[in-house]
Design a protein around this motif. Structure first.
Motif, PDB file in Angstrom:
ATOM      1  N   ARG A  52      51.608 -20.881  94.027  1.00  0.00           N
ATOM      2  CA  ARG A  52      50.660 -19.919  93.467  1.00  0.00           C
ATOM      3  C   ARG A  52      49.938 -19.086  94.515  1.00  0.00           C
ATOM      4  O   ARG A  52      49.098 -18.277  94.175  1.00  0.00           O
ATOM      5  CB  ARG A  52      49.624 -20.660  92.622  1.00  0.00           C
ATOM      6  CG  ARG A  52      50.203 -21.222  91.341  1.00  0.00           C
ATOM      7  CD  ARG A  52      49.111 -21.645  90.388  1.00  0.00           C
ATOM      8  NE  ARG A  52      49.647 -21.932  89.068  1.00  0.00           N
ATOM      9  CZ  ARG A  52      50.081 -23.112  88.678  1.00  0.00           C
ATOM     10  NH1 ARG A  52      50.062 -24.122  89.512  1.00  0.00           N
ATOM     11  NH2 ARG A  52      50.546 -23.280  87.465  1.00  0.00           N
ATOM     12  N   GLY A  53      50.226 -19.323  95.765  1.00  0.00           N
ATOM     13  CA  GLY A  53      49.494 -18.607  96.810  1.00  0.00           C
ATOM     14  C   GLY A  53      49.768 -17.114  96.811  1.00  0.00           C
ATOM     15  O   GLY A  53      50.872 -16.669  96.480  1.00  0.00           O
ATOM     16  N   MET A  54      48.757 -16.336  97.209  1.00  0.00           N
ATOM     17  CA  MET A  54      48.874 -14.876  97.215  1.00  0.00           C
ATOM     18  C   MET A  54      50.003 -14.420  98.135  1.00  0.00           C
ATOM     19  O   MET A  54      50.757 -13.503  97.807  1.00  0.00           O
ATOM     20  CB  MET A  54      47.556 -14.254  97.664  1.00  0.00           C
ATOM     21  CG  MET A  54      47.543 -12.734  97.556  1.00  0.00           C
ATOM     22  SD  MET A  54      46.058 -12.017  98.243  1.00  0.00           S
ATOM     23  CE  MET A  54      44.843 -12.531  97.062  1.00  0.00           C
ATOM     24  N   ASP A  55      50.130 -15.049  99.292  1.00  0.00           N
ATOM     25  CA  ASP A  55      51.143 -14.655 100.265  1.00  0.00           C
ATOM     26  C   ASP A  55      52.328 -15.626 100.313  1.00  0.00           C
ATOM     27  O   ASP A  55      53.070 -15.635 101.288  1.00  0.00           O
ATOM     28  CB  ASP A  55      50.515 -14.560 101.666  1.00  0.00           C
ATOM     29  CG  ASP A  55      49.414 -13.520 101.713  1.00  0.00           C
ATOM     30  OD1 ASP A  55      49.596 -12.467 101.076  1.00  0.00           O
ATOM     31  OD2 ASP A  55      48.388 -13.756 102.364  1.00  0.00           O
ATOM     32  N   SER A  56      52.474 -16.431  99.285  1.00  0.00           N
ATOM     33  CA  SER A  56      53.509 -17.467  99.271  1.00  0.00           C
ATOM     34  C   SER A  56      54.909 -16.860  99.295  1.00  0.00           C
ATOM     35  O   SER A  56      55.283 -16.089  98.408  1.00  0.00           O
ATOM     36  CB  SER A  56      53.353 -18.337  98.030  1.00  0.00           C
ATOM     37  OG  SER A  56      54.468 -19.165  97.868  1.00  0.00           O
ATOM     38  N   LYS A  57      55.676 -17.207 100.310  1.00  0.00           N
ATOM     39  CA  LYS A  57      57.045 -16.712 100.430  1.00  0.00           C
ATOM     40  C   LYS A  57      57.925 -17.305  99.323  1.00  0.00           C
ATOM     41  O   LYS A  57      58.855 -16.662  98.842  1.00  0.00           O
ATOM     42  CB  LYS A  57      57.638 -17.074 101.800  1.00  0.00           C
ATOM     43  CG  LYS A  57      56.814 -16.626 102.995  1.00  0.00           C
ATOM     44  CD  LYS A  57      56.797 -15.122 103.131  1.00  0.00           C
ATOM     45  CE  LYS A  57      56.090 -14.663 104.382  1.00  0.00           C
ATOM     46  NZ  LYS A  57      54.647 -14.877 104.384  1.00  0.00           N
ATOM     47  N   MET A  58      57.609 -18.528  98.953  1.00  0.00           N
ATOM     48  CA  MET A  58      58.403 -19.189  97.928  1.00  0.00           C
ATOM     49  C   MET A  58      58.156 -18.511  96.566  1.00  0.00           C
ATOM     50  O   MET A  58      59.101 -18.274  95.806  1.00  0.00           O
ATOM     51  CB  MET A  58      58.036 -20.666  97.868  1.00  0.00           C
ATOM     52  CG  MET A  58      59.017 -21.525  97.154  1.00  0.00           C
ATOM     53  SD  MET A  58      58.751 -23.229  97.606  1.00  0.00           S
ATOM     54  CE  MET A  58      59.578 -24.036  96.279  1.00  0.00           C
ATOM     55  N   ARG A  59      56.889 -18.188  96.261  1.00  0.00           N
ATOM     56  CA  ARG A  59      56.567 -17.500  95.010  1.00  0.00           C
ATOM     57  C   ARG A  59      57.243 -16.133  94.953  1.00  0.00           C
ATOM     58  O   ARG A  59      57.726 -15.711  93.903  1.00  0.00           O
ATOM     59  CB  ARG A  59      55.052 -17.336  94.868  1.00  0.00           C
ATOM     60  CG  ARG A  59      54.632 -16.641  93.584  1.00  0.00           C
ATOM     61  CD  ARG A  59      53.150 -16.388  93.523  1.00  0.00           C
ATOM     62  NE  ARG A  59      52.696 -15.468  94.551  1.00  0.00           N
ATOM     63  CZ  ARG A  59      52.790 -14.140  94.480  1.00  0.00           C
ATOM     64  NH1 ARG A  59      53.350 -13.558  93.444  1.00  0.00           N
ATOM     65  NH2 ARG A  59      52.340 -13.381  95.467  1.00  0.00           N
ATOM     66  N   LEU A  60      57.309 -15.472  96.093  1.00  0.00           N
ATOM     67  CA  LEU A  60      57.929 -14.149  96.164  1.00  0.00           C
ATOM     68  C   LEU A  60      59.458 -14.223  96.218  1.00  0.00           C
ATOM     69  O   LEU A  60      60.126 -13.198  96.225  1.00  0.00           O
ATOM     70  CB  LEU A  60      57.407 -13.397  97.394  1.00  0.00           C
ATOM     71  CG  LEU A  60      55.909 -13.070  97.356  1.00  0.00           C
ATOM     72  CD1 LEU A  60      55.456 -12.559  98.704  1.00  0.00           C
ATOM     73  CD2 LEU A  60      55.596 -12.091  96.252  1.00  0.00           C
ATOM     74  N   GLN A  61      59.992 -15.443  96.260  1.00  0.00           N
ATOM     75  CA  GLN A  61      61.424 -15.715  96.261  1.00  0.00           C
ATOM     76  C   GLN A  61      62.141 -15.034  97.424  1.00  0.00           C
ATOM     77  O   GLN A  61      63.175 -14.388  97.271  1.00  0.00           O
ATOM     78  CB  GLN A  61      62.056 -15.305  94.923  1.00  0.00           C
ATOM     79  CG  GLN A  61      61.450 -16.057  93.761  1.00  0.00           C
ATOM     80  CD  GLN A  61      61.985 -15.610  92.430  1.00  0.00           C
ATOM     81  OE1 GLN A  61      63.173 -15.368  92.285  1.00  0.00           O
ATOM     82  NE2 GLN A  61      61.121 -15.522  91.434  1.00  0.00           N
ATOM     83  N   LYS A  63      64.307 -14.754 100.858  1.00  0.00           N
ATOM     84  CA  LYS A  63      65.541 -15.388 101.300  1.00  0.00           C
ATOM     85  C   LYS A  63      65.208 -16.501 102.300  1.00  0.00           C
ATOM     86  O   LYS A  63      64.330 -16.330 103.145  1.00  0.00           O
ATOM     87  CB  LYS A  63      66.441 -14.347 101.970  1.00  0.00           C
ATOM     88  CG  LYS A  63      67.836 -14.843 102.261  1.00  0.00           C
ATOM     89  CD  LYS A  63      68.734 -13.706 102.652  1.00  0.00           C
ATOM     90  CE  LYS A  63      68.548 -13.408 104.137  1.00  0.00           C
ATOM     91  NZ  LYS A  63      69.558 -12.448 104.618  1.00  0.00           N
ATOM     92  N   GLY A  64      65.895 -17.612 102.189  1.00  0.00           N
ATOM     93  CA  GLY A  64      65.684 -18.715 103.117  1.00  0.00           C
ATOM     94  C   GLY A  64      64.696 -19.754 102.613  1.00  0.00           C
ATOM     95  O   GLY A  64      64.539 -20.809 103.221  1.00  0.00           O
ATOM     96  N   TRP A  65      64.013 -19.462 101.510  1.00  0.00           N
ATOM     97  CA  TRP A  65      63.067 -20.412 100.920  1.00  0.00           C
ATOM     98  C   TRP A  65      63.725 -21.085  99.721  1.00  0.00           C
ATOM     99  O   TRP A  65      64.621 -20.509  99.085  1.00  0.00           O
ATOM    100  CB  TRP A  65      61.779 -19.699 100.514  1.00  0.00           C
ATOM    101  CG  TRP A  65      60.932 -19.378 101.700  1.00  0.00           C
ATOM    102  CD1 TRP A  65      61.117 -18.350 102.575  1.00  0.00           C
ATOM    103  CD2 TRP A  65      59.822 -20.122 102.167  1.00  0.00           C
ATOM    104  NE1 TRP A  65      60.175 -18.397 103.558  1.00  0.00           N
ATOM    105  CE2 TRP A  65      59.351 -19.487 103.336  1.00  0.00           C
ATOM    106  CE3 TRP A  65      59.159 -21.257 101.727  1.00  0.00           C
ATOM    107  CZ2 TRP A  65      58.272 -19.942 104.067  1.00  0.00           C
ATOM    108  CZ3 TRP A  65      58.067 -21.706 102.448  1.00  0.00           C
ATOM    109  CH2 TRP A  65      57.635 -21.064 103.598  1.00  0.00           C
ATOM    110  N   PRO A  66      63.303 -22.300  99.382  1.00  0.00           N
ATOM    111  CA  PRO A  66      63.934 -23.007  98.254  1.00  0.00           C
ATOM    112  C   PRO A  66      63.754 -22.251  96.945  1.00  0.00           C
ATOM    113  O   PRO A  66      62.788 -21.505  96.780  1.00  0.00           O
ATOM    114  CB  PRO A  66      63.172 -24.343  98.203  1.00  0.00           C
ATOM    115  CG  PRO A  66      62.522 -24.487  99.511  1.00  0.00           C
ATOM    116  CD  PRO A  66      62.273 -23.122 100.032  1.00  0.00           C
ATOM    117  N   PRO A  67      64.696 -22.440  96.008  1.00  0.00           N
ATOM    118  CA  PRO A  67      64.576 -21.776  94.706  1.00  0.00           C
ATOM    119  C   PRO A  67      63.426 -22.360  93.898  1.00  0.00           C
ATOM    120  O   PRO A  67      63.025 -23.510  94.106  1.00  0.00           O
ATOM    121  CB  PRO A  67      65.915 -22.071  94.032  1.00  0.00           C
ATOM    122  CG  PRO A  67      66.412 -23.299  94.686  1.00  0.00           C
ATOM    123  CD  PRO A  67      65.890 -23.277  96.088  1.00  0.00           C
TER     124      PRO A  67
END
Length: 147
Positions: A52-61, A63-67
């Motif tokens: 849920r983080g504003m700058d979360s790379k995972m939330r923004l999907q 590349k290189g982050w888990p699905p």
């Protein structure tokens, strides 16, 4: 084993067995969803939490982050709620509730609040009706004295 099944074996075969197999194939393709940064910190467990983080790379999907969990990973609708045996699971508290079950599609699970005497009655009646019981009662084993 012979090619043709007996009448008792025929009753145990479920019409939903192919749906369970389909569900397993779909599930095999689904990734393991892990909590963000659980691989980095011991205190953060792997159990899924939505990022849920504003700058979360995972939330923004990125590349290189888990699905992340999405509706597209969901299993087939017809197979949802099926027991691995291929039957629909129905909770049973007494012998009368067994009468309402369809032996071809449904299996009984005896409620945990039911005592041993009633479990045995339910089991006996289920065998008469040809209903598969998911948790048959285990009879207590008497310990033999040694010596």
């Amino acid at each position: 084993m012979s090619e043709e099944a007996g009448p008792a074996e025929e009753r145990r075969r479920s019409p939903f067995k192919d749906l369970v197999a389909l569900r397993e194939r779909v599930k095999a393709r689904k990734p393991e969803f892990v909590r963000q940064e659980s691989w980095r910190y011991v205190r953060v467990k792997e159990s899924w939490r939505k990022p849920r983080g504003m700058d979360s790379k995972m939330r923004l999907q990125k590349k290189g982050w888990p699905p992340i969990v999405k509706v597209g990973y969901r299993g087939p609708a017809e197979a949802r709620g099926l027991h691995p045996s291929g039957f629909r699971e129905v909770l049973v508290h007494n012998v009368e509730e067994l009468e309402r079950l369809d032996p071809a599609k449904e299996a009984a699970r005896i409620a945990h609040t039911v005592g041993l005497r009633k479990r045995l009655e339910i089991m006996r009646r289920a065998e008469e009706l040809g209903i598969y019981v998911l948790n048959p009662p285990r009879l207590p084993v008497e310990e033999e004295e040694i010596g």
